[in-house]
Motif scaffolding. Structure first.
Motif, PDB file in Angstrom:
ATOM      1  N   ASP A  20       0.837  -1.203   0.000  1.00 16.31           N
ATOM      2  CA  ASP A  20       0.000   0.000   0.000  1.00 16.31           C
ATOM      3  C   ASP A  20       0.874   1.256   0.000  1.00 16.31           C
ATOM      4  N   GLY A  57     -12.354 -11.639   5.985  1.00 12.20           N
ATOM      5  CA  GLY A  57     -11.859 -10.262   6.027  1.00 12.20           C
ATOM      6  C   GLY A  57     -10.647 -10.052   5.144  1.00 12.20           C
ATOM      7  N   SER A  60     -11.772 -10.277   1.475  1.00 16.70           N
ATOM      8  CA  SER A  60     -12.557  -9.082   1.129  1.00 16.70           C
ATOM      9  C   SER A  60     -11.631  -7.895   0.905  1.00 16.70           C
ATOM     10  N   TYR A  61     -10.645  -7.745   1.788  1.00 14.25           N
ATOM     11  CA  TYR A  61      -9.680  -6.656   1.644  1.00 14.25           C
ATOM     12  C   TYR A  61      -8.897  -6.803   0.339  1.00 14.25           C
ATOM     13  N   LYS A  64     -10.962  -5.848  -2.696  1.00 17.14           N
ATOM     14  CA  LYS A  64     -11.087  -4.387  -2.849  1.00 17.14           C
ATOM     15  C   LYS A  64      -9.804  -3.798  -3.427  1.00 17.14           C
ATOM     16  N   GLN A  65      -8.656  -4.313  -2.995  1.00 15.06           N
ATOM     17  CA  GLN A  65      -7.375  -3.821  -3.501  1.00 15.06           C
ATOM     18  C   GLN A  65      -7.160  -4.195  -4.961  1.00 15.06           C
TER      19      GLN A  65
END
Length: 116
Positions: A20, A57, A60-61, A64-65
């Motif tokens: 990130d 989780g 899902s993360y 999204k990325q």
């Protein structure tokens, strides 16, 4: 969570944070991420798969990325039971079988001991 499982989770979190950071701060951001997830150690018999599950989780993360980049996840599919997968997800199973699935990482490269 035992030490090995905690380390696997911490390694994943550090890798995601570094990725990130590179995407936001570097003019040479790679635009893709390759991660070997430690799903075997997540939620080990403690919780059923639900929205608050660590496995759900994490995926899902990552989903999204992956909207603006490619994310390659290396994981045993037997650890992914019950994880909802998006339609944009491609699953490539490595079978070590020349005629079913994909033999291995390198296309056309086979183990000579499998020759018959």
């Amino acid at each position: 969570m035992n030490k090995a499982k905690g380390t696997a989770f911490l390694n994943s979190v550090v890798m995601l944070a570094f990725h990130d950071y590179l995407n936001k701060q570097s003019e040479h951001a790679p635009g893709w991420l390759l991660i070997d997830t430690p799903l075997h150690g997540f939620d080990e018999g403690i919780r059923p798969l639900e929205d608050s599950s660590m496995k759900v989780g994490l995926f899902s993360y990552l989903a999204k990325q992956a909207v603006s980049q490619q994310i390659i996840i290396i994981e045993n599919t037997n650890h992914m039971a019950g994880i909802p997968l998006d339609d944009n997800i491609n699953i490539v199973e490595f079978s070590k079988d020349k005629h079913n699935g994909r033999y291995g990482y390198l296309d056309g490269v086979y183990d000579v001991s499998d020759e018959s």
